[in-house]
Design a protein around this motif. Sequence first.
Motif, short mmCIF file in Angstrom:
data_model
loop_
_atom_site.label_atom_id
_atom_site.label_comp_id
_atom_site.label_asym_id
_atom_site.label_seq_id
_atom_site.Cartn_x
_atom_site.Cartn_y
_atom_site.Cartn_z
N ILE A 1 0.86 -1.09 0.05
CA ILE A 1 0.03 -0.02 -0.06
C ILE A 1 0.96 1.21 0.12
CG2 ILE A 1 -1.71 1.39 1.29
CD1 ILE A 1 -2.94 -1.31 2.17
N GLU A 2 1.86 1.18 0.88
CA GLU A 2 2.82 2.35 0.97
C GLU A 2 3.76 2.42 -0.63
OE1 GLU A 2 5.44 1.45 3.99
OE2 GLU A 2 4.14 2.31 5.70
N LYS B 1 3.22 6.00 -2.68
CA LYS B 1 4.19 6.65 -3.39
C LYS B 1 4.56 6.57 -4.80
CE LYS B 1 7.54 5.34 0.51
NZ LYS B 1 8.81 4.64 0.68
N ALA B 2 3.95 5.66 -5.59
CA ALA B 2 3.96 5.70 -7.03
C ALA B 2 2.79 6.64 -7.58
CB ALA B 2 3.54 4.17 -7.69
N ALA C 1 1.76 12.09 -9.93
CA ALA C 1 1.18 13.30 -9.89
C ALA C 1 2.35 14.39 -9.95
CB ALA C 1 0.63 13.77 -8.44
N ASP C 2 3.43 14.26 -9.45
CA ASP C 2 4.59 15.32 -9.59
C ASP C 2 5.11 15.20 -11.02
OD1 ASP C 2 4.73 15.56 -6.86
OD2 ASP C 2 6.40 14.32 -6.35
N GLU D 1 17.80 11.13 -1.67
CA GLU D 1 17.65 9.37 -1.33
C GLU D 1 16.59 8.83 -2.21
OE1 GLU D 1 17.73 9.74 2.93
OE2 GLU D 1 19.93 9.03 2.97
N GLU D 2 15.57 9.56 -1.91
CA GLU D 2 14.39 9.09 -2.97
C GLU D 2 14.54 8.85 -4.32
OE1 GLU D 2 11.25 11.93 -2.19
OE2 GLU D 2 11.09 11.56 -0.04
N MET D 3 15.65 9.62 -4.91
CA MET D 3 15.97 9.46 -6.13
C MET D 3 17.01 8.47 -6.89
SD MET D 3 16.15 13.52 -7.40
CE MET D 3 16.51 13.17 -9.21
N VAL D 4 17.63 7.85 -5.91
CA VAL D 4 18.66 7.07 -6.08
C VAL D 4 18.59 6.33 -7.16
CG1 VAL D 4 20.46 5.37 -5.07
CG2 VAL D 4 19.98 7.45 -4.02
N HIS D 5 17.37 5.46 -6.96
CA HIS D 5 17.35 4.15 -7.83
C HIS D 5 16.86 4.71 -9.12
CE1 HIS D 5 15.79 0.25 -9.46
NE2 HIS D 5 14.76 1.03 -9.74
N LEU D 6 16.16 5.82 -9.55
CA LEU D 6 16.03 6.20 -10.61
C LEU D 6 17.30 6.93 -11.43
CD1 LEU D 6 14.18 7.21 -13.02
CD2 LEU D 6 13.66 9.50 -11.47
N LEU D 7 17.98 7.68 -10.48
CA LEU D 7 19.30 8.19 -10.93
C LEU D 7 20.25 6.99 -11.61
CD1 LEU D 7 20.19 10.65 -8.18
CD2 LEU D 7 19.36 11.04 -10.68
#
Length: 198
Positions: A3-4, A8-9, A14-15, A41-47
């Motif tokens: 659910i979390e 987040k997704a 939305a962003d 830190e939230e972007m690490v996987h995407l980066l």
Amino acid sequence: NNIEEIVKASRRAADLCQQLLAYTGKGRFVIEPIALDELIEEMVHLLRTFISKKVFLNLNLHRNLPRIEGDPNQIRQVIMNLVMNASEAIGEESGVVTIATGVKLCHRDYLRDTYLDDDLTDGPYVTLEVSDTGQGIDPGQVDKIFDSKKNLAKIHQQLTALYDKNFSLHIEPLVPTGTRISINLPAQYIDIDEMVAA
């Protein structure tokens, strides 16, 4: 839990919609306090998906940074463009891209030596630094780098839109190889007496 992750997704989607609207001129900036270290830190996987598999992404993040004010989507784009530029500088070789954050009390002598300085005032600044182990740049070409590097030109445009001229950049050739690009953004909600002068 699942659910979390779904929540987040949904927020990321939305962003992204807000970001696309901003690019087309149909959206607007949403200015809010930002914890830069948490955002990175939230972007690490995407980066990591946007850089070469031969490039190691290293983080050196200062904990409990003072907040900056800005649009989170635009700050994400700035970080993305910095990291992509650093990865491109390394090319097909193995190398390291390092993202570092910090905070310092900047005086005029320091700010005067930064790129795009426009009589910035003394005070606390949050710093975002991205360095690479690529071939580096000729010190004599630093002033022209925003004309030759599309990613850096985008960074300039995004920061100018957010902060007008209330920010600065510092481009530093590293020894023996590589480049460090530092962005200084005004810090919010900070006790200046606890700062270390730069």
